[in-house]
Design an enzyme around this catalytic site. Structure first.
Site, PDB file in Angstrom:
ATOM      1  N   LYS A  75     -19.322   1.144   3.926  1.00 15.84           N
ATOM      2  CA  LYS A  75     -19.756   2.241   4.660  1.00 15.84           C
ATOM      3  C   LYS A  75     -20.788   1.474   5.909  1.00 15.84           C
ATOM      4  O   LYS A  75     -21.575   2.000   6.513  1.00 15.84           O
ATOM      5  CB  LYS A  75     -21.110   3.031   3.922  1.00 15.84           C
ATOM      6  N   ASP A 134      -5.156  -5.213   3.569  1.00 14.39           N
ATOM      7  CA  ASP A 134      -4.494  -5.187   4.784  1.00 14.39           C
ATOM      8  C   ASP A 134      -4.059  -6.793   4.990  1.00 14.39           C
ATOM      9  O   ASP A 134      -3.338  -6.777   6.053  1.00 14.39           O
ATOM     10  CB  ASP A 134      -5.820  -4.920   5.692  1.00 14.39           C
ATOM     11  N   ARG A 169      18.171  13.314   3.737  1.00  8.34           N
ATOM     12  CA  ARG A 169      16.878  13.430   4.468  1.00  8.34           C
ATOM     13  C   ARG A 169      16.298  12.032   5.015  1.00  8.34           C
ATOM     14  O   ARG A 169      16.803  10.983   4.624  1.00  8.34           O
ATOM     15  CB  ARG A 169      15.637  13.876   3.561  1.00  8.34           C
ATOM     16  N   MET A 176      -1.020   1.977   4.195  1.00  7.76           N
ATOM     17  CA  MET A 176      -2.531   1.556   4.767  1.00  7.76           C
ATOM     18  C   MET A 176      -2.172   0.139   5.486  1.00  7.76           C
ATOM     19  O   MET A 176      -1.147  -0.420   5.479  1.00  7.76           O
ATOM     20  CB  MET A 176      -3.497   1.245   3.702  1.00  7.76           C
ATOM     21  N   GLU A 229      -0.271   2.758   8.933  1.00  8.59           N
ATOM     22  CA  GLU A 229      -1.283   3.894   9.409  1.00  8.59           C
ATOM     23  C   GLU A 229      -1.635   3.563  10.820  1.00  8.59           C
ATOM     24  O   GLU A 229      -2.034   4.573  11.609  1.00  8.59           O
ATOM     25  CB  GLU A 229      -2.417   4.070   8.675  1.00  8.59           C
ATOM     26  N   HIS A 276      -4.688   5.748  -1.363  1.00 10.05           N
ATOM     27  CA  HIS A 276      -5.345   4.770  -2.013  1.00 10.05           C
ATOM     28  C   HIS A 276      -4.665   4.325  -3.432  1.00 10.05           C
ATOM     29  O   HIS A 276      -5.208   3.255  -4.040  1.00 10.05           O
ATOM     30  CB  HIS A 276      -6.819   5.560  -2.579  1.00 10.05           C
TER      31      HIS A 276
HETATM   32  O1  F6P Z   1      -9.222  -1.953   4.408  1.00 10.27           O
HETATM   33  C1  F6P Z   1      -8.691  -1.291   3.387  1.00 10.27           C
HETATM   34  C2  F6P Z   1      -8.368   0.011   3.408  1.00 10.27           C
HETATM   35  O2  F6P Z   1      -7.611   0.667   2.194  1.00 10.27           O
HETATM   36  C3  F6P Z   1      -7.376   0.256   4.892  1.00 10.27           C
HETATM   37  O3  F6P Z   1      -6.136  -0.185   4.289  1.00 10.27           O
HETATM   38  C4  F6P Z   1      -7.735   1.870   4.861  1.00 10.27           C
HETATM   39  O4  F6P Z   1      -7.553   2.112   6.091  1.00 10.27           O
HETATM   40  C5  F6P Z   1      -9.116   1.890   4.756  1.00 10.27           C
HETATM   41  O5  F6P Z   1      -9.573   0.751   3.782  1.00 10.27           O
HETATM   42  C6  F6P Z   1      -9.492   3.116   3.831  1.00 10.27           C
HETATM   43  O6  F6P Z   1     -10.848   3.168   3.869  1.00 10.27           O
HETATM   44  P1  F6P Z   1     -11.605   4.127   2.590  1.00 10.27           P
HETATM   45  O7  F6P Z   1     -11.781   3.530   1.343  1.00 10.27           O
HETATM   46  O8  F6P Z   1     -12.779   4.327   3.220  1.00 10.27           O
HETATM   47  O9  F6P Z   1     -10.886   5.443   2.603  1.00 10.27           O
END
Ligand code: F6P
Length: 352
Positions: A75, A134, A169, A176, A229, A276
């Protein structure tokens, strides 16, 4: 000695493996007490501090478990606020003394390690361990969690080939990575993507259309398009969307690419956002091994009282780098990267 460990930032596979390694090495070889700080560094700033003692049995059977037994938080840093920051540091120092701690291991990416540096400057002996799916933390070639996310993403992308082919398609898969394209590039290569779009290379639709049309002319009536992303069209900006709880995240570019491709060449398209899933579940073997080696090295540094370092993987070896030598905390894929060259050399379109 009494040492503490916390996990900060977004969770990732391999965190429990590192907690286990730290606890085992510290106890078995140095007879140290080990304490887990709950929910990132934040647990040390609460009144009373939120901690749990870690025994050998507490960390038994967890090497293969996803998430983190200590909880985490992404956060943001309390230290950024000019009034709350000093209060948070004072609280952490007070708790540090009352708990009788000698050193803290902070497992996290760039954001968490910056928080750790604040505490280190305030006098706490700290060693960092890098984790982030990442893989964008600059001091290290590999961070805990990255290889698992590549495995998860590549497996998902691989499964889309047969359905894409059956329906003629273009499948557009958003992965991410924030402002770095490591997951997209690696998973895309591993899963035989035809197009990979990275934040590091702003893309042109003409190039994507050309690559897709060329395949169709060869009788390959489907395409697999992997989009990071943080990727964006040349001349435009990355796209964001808000979550159900109002927080804003990178996202939406896969929809945009799918829509534009359909408009330009009339191809049926579908979008898959892996989200996720890339962070959940059991770590792959190499993440377990890396986490173990990182955890052991961090304890070795503490035993030598070598604080203020982050553990790294460089040139195929575990090493360390002083916090104060880290200039830019995050990194992106270099234009000269060998995997960019490899991808383009085998005909993968990178949107340019
Ligand atoms: O930094 C790790 C990550 O999973 C990124 O790839 C992604 O943009 C972000 O965290 C997502 O964060 P949250 O857990 O707040 O959805």
């Amino acid at each position: 000695m009494k040492i503490a460990i916390c996990t900060g930032g977004g969770d990732c596979p391999g965190l429990n493996a590192v907690i286990r390694a730290v606890t085992r090495h510290a106890k078995l070889n140095f007879n140290m007490d080990v304490v887990g700080i709950l929910e990132s560094i934040n647990g040390l700033m609460c009144d009373p501090p939120r901690i749990r003692h870690l025994s050998l049995n507490d960390v038994a059977g967890i090497i293969d478990r996803g998430g983190t037994m200590l909880g985490t938080s992404n956060k943001g840093s309390p230290f950024k606020d000019p009034t709350e920051g000093p209060k948070a540091i004072a609280n952490a120092l007070k708790n540090w003394k009352s708990l009788g701690l000698d050193a803290l291991i902070v497992v996290g990416g760039d954001g968490t390690q910056r928080m750790a540096l604040n505490l280190h400057h305030a006098g706490m002996p700290i060693v960092g361990i890098p984790k982030t799916i990442d893989n964008d933390y600059s001091p290290t070639d590999l961070s805990i969690g990255f290889l698992t996310s590549v495995e998860v993403a590549a497996n998902a992308i691989s499964r889309l080939h047969s359905t894409a082919e059956s329906h003629s398609r273009a499948m557009v898969i958003e992965v991410m990575g924030r402002d770095a394209g490591y997951i997209a590039l690696h998973a895309g290569i591993a899963a035989a993507a035809n197009v990979i779009l990275l934040p590091e290379i702003p893309f042109n639709y003409d190039a994507i259309v050309k690559a897709t049309e060329e395949r169709r002319m060869r009788g390959r009536n489907f395409s697999i398009i992997v989009v990071a992303e943080g990727a964006y069209e040349n001349g435009k900006a990355p796209m964001f969307r808000s979550s159900a709880t109002g927080t804003v995240h990178l996202g939406g570019i896969a929809d945009e690419v799918a829509r534009t491709l359909h408009t330009r060449i009339g191809m049926d398209t579908r979008v898959t956002v892996l989200g996720h899933t890339q962070r959940g579940g059991s770590p792959v073997m190499m993440d377990r091994i890396l986490a173990t080696a990182f955890g052991v090295h961090a304890v070795d540094l503490i035993a030598k009282k070598q604080y203020g370092h982050v553990v790294t993987w460089k040139g195929g070896r575990v090493s360390q780098m002083p916090y104060n030598e880290i200039v830019e905390g995050t990194r992106a894929i270099a234009p000269t990267d060998q995997f960019i060259h490899a991808a383009e050399s085998i005909g993968i379109c990178l949107g340019r």
